[in-house]
Design an enzyme around this catalytic site. Structure first.
Site, PDB file in Angstrom:
ATOM      1  N   LYS A  53      14.190  60.089  48.059  1.00  0.00           N
ATOM      2  CA  LYS A  53      13.908  58.952  46.995  1.00  0.00           C
ATOM      3  C   LYS A  53      13.182  57.654  47.729  1.00  0.00           C
ATOM      4  O   LYS A  53      12.284  57.260  47.185  1.00  0.00           O
ATOM      5  CB  LYS A  53      15.171  58.446  46.445  1.00  0.00           C
ATOM      6  CG  LYS A  53      15.938  59.482  45.601  1.00  0.00           C
ATOM      7  CD  LYS A  53      16.986  59.278  45.213  1.00  0.00           C
ATOM      8  CE  LYS A  53      17.711  60.258  44.312  1.00  0.00           C
ATOM      9  NZ  LYS A  53      19.459  60.259  44.032  1.00  0.00           N
ATOM     10  N   GLN A  97      24.670  56.529  45.138  1.00  0.00           N
ATOM     11  CA  GLN A  97      24.289  57.965  45.314  1.00  0.00           C
ATOM     12  C   GLN A  97      25.821  58.594  44.918  1.00  0.00           C
ATOM     13  O   GLN A  97      26.709  58.220  45.642  1.00  0.00           O
ATOM     14  CB  GLN A  97      23.942  58.395  46.759  1.00  0.00           C
ATOM     15  CG  GLN A  97      23.737  60.072  46.906  1.00  0.00           C
ATOM     16  CD  GLN A  97      22.424  60.396  45.984  1.00  0.00           C
ATOM     17  OE1 GLN A  97      21.294  59.583  45.842  1.00  0.00           O
ATOM     18  NE2 GLN A  97      22.796  61.566  45.402  1.00  0.00           N
ATOM     19  N   ASP A 120      19.417  55.160  36.679  1.00  0.00           N
ATOM     20  CA  ASP A 120      19.918  56.663  36.708  1.00  0.00           C
ATOM     21  C   ASP A 120      20.239  56.857  35.322  1.00  0.00           C
ATOM     22  O   ASP A 120      20.543  58.089  35.082  1.00  0.00           O
ATOM     23  CB  ASP A 120      21.066  56.443  37.630  1.00  0.00           C
ATOM     24  CG  ASP A 120      20.948  57.624  38.602  1.00  0.00           C
ATOM     25  OD1 ASP A 120      19.942  58.399  38.813  1.00  0.00           O
ATOM     26  OD2 ASP A 120      22.113  57.569  39.248  1.00  0.00           O
TER      27      ASP A 120
END
Ligand SMILES: NC(=O)c1ccc[n+]([C@@H]2O[C@H](COP(=O)([O-])OP(=O)(O)OC[C@H]3O[C@@H](n4cnc5c(N)ncnc54)[C@H](OP(=O)(O)O)[C@@H]3O)[C@@H](O)[C@H]2O)c1
Length: 302
Positions: A53, A97, A120
């Site tokens: 990422k 995460q 997200d």
């Protein structure tokens, strides 16, 4: 093989090029989109995801930053960090995460992220916006990536029977919310199947589009599919393979060879949905930066 491959790598590359172009436009206006990823602990798979990422952000000209915290970080410390990132105007996207260490309450962390920075798309505000079809939220990256694959491959979704296997909050449910919308690249008739579904094959055989998000290696086979179906395989599973130097290979939730004999189009694993997730994460971050710039310009004009 009968089916045409849907090349997720190539489609993701073109989205990343579009993102890089948008980033250049924003930089010219004085804003560099910034994504901060928070990684708690040392889960090896998460380390790999986080690195890719960060690399993708930097390639697109964005500020990609990872904050690494030890596995025994207290929940309150992580919450304070989220508050700081929420308040930092150079941070447009925040991603904590998953999975978090067992002592942490993941839901509380997701709820704490400012919905305007929740790239997200897991905050309940964004989940709700997705469901009602509001365009100012963020859709979760994997299902949004699946929709892009369909649209950019010219798959007719309007009126299509779309059968989604899996009802997780990160893939199955938002996938259904996306495909049922009254919108381009959607307007499908959606069925969600899960572990309690009776006769999965009967549902699958009606489908014009199948999205498999189950987490079970090669569970859906060609004999369960209707000829001409479009198959999108979200699954990522490791199976033992002594012939591979790693001792395993990665397969999807669909048995590729038998499905490819029946389907008109199919995504490979790897190289299908996987690369789309990061591309859509970058796009969501650029959108967050654009929205924050517009809000700042409006307040200056006011
Ligand atoms: N490409 C990417 O970037 C990406 C991103 C996310 C996930 N993934 C992969 O996608 C897969 C799904 O992930 P997830 O997080 O959604 O998994 P998950 O949370 O474990 O959900 C799996 C879903 O499959 C259903 N299921 C399990 N066995 C079934 C069966 N025999 N018949 C029908 N349905 C069944 C479960 O039903 P119940 O609800 O009844 O238990 C559940 O709804 C995994 O392989 C994961 O690695 C890939």
């Amino acid at each position: 093989m009968r089916a045409e491959l849907i090349d997720g790598k190539a489609i993701a590359k073109s989205i990343r090029e579009e993102v890089a172009r948008d980033v250049r436009g924003l930089v010219e206006r004085g804003v560099t989109p910034g994504l901060t990823v928070v990684l708690v602990g040392d889960d090896p798979a998460s380390q790999i995801y986080v690195r890719s990422k960060e690399r993708a952000c930097i390639e697109a000209g964005m500020n990609g930053r990872t904050i690494r915290l030890p596995a025994d970080t207290p929940q309150a410390e992580l919450m304070d960090l989220v508050d700081q990132l929420n308040a930092d105007p150079t941070v447009h996207g925040i991603l904590v995460q998953s999975p978090l260490p067992k002592h942490m309450n993941e839901e509380a962390v997701v709820y704490r992220i400012d919905p305007a920075k929740d790239v997200d798309g897991f905050h309940p505000v964004n989940v709700g916006k997705l469901l009602i079809g509001a365009r100012d939220g963020f859709a979760p990256c994997t299902p949004a990536g699946v929709q892009e694959l369909l649209v950019r491959s010219g798959v007719q979704t309007s009126g299509a029977e779309c059968v989604i296997v899996g009802r997780s909050n990160i893939v199955g449910k938002p996938m259904a919310a996306i495909m049922m919308q009254q919108a381009d690249g959607a307007n499908a008739t959606v069925t969600i199947c899960h572990s309690r579904t009776k006769d999965l094959a009967a549902h699958l055989r009606r489908a014009d589009i199948v999205v498999a998000a189950i987490g079970r290696a090669e569970m859906i086979t060609g004999d369960m599919l209707k000829p001409g179906v479009v198959v999108i395989d979200v699954g990522i599973n490791r199976v033992e393979d002594a012939s591979d130097p790693r001792g395993y290979r990665v397969v999807g939730d669909v048995h590729f060879d038998s499905a490819a004999e029946v389907a008109s189009r199919i995504t490979p694993v790897p190289g299908g949905v996987g690369p789309m997730t990061i591309a859509l994460l970058l796009r969501n971050t650029v959108r967050a930066a654009e929205r924050s710039l517009r809000a700042a310009e409006r307040s200056l004009g006011a």
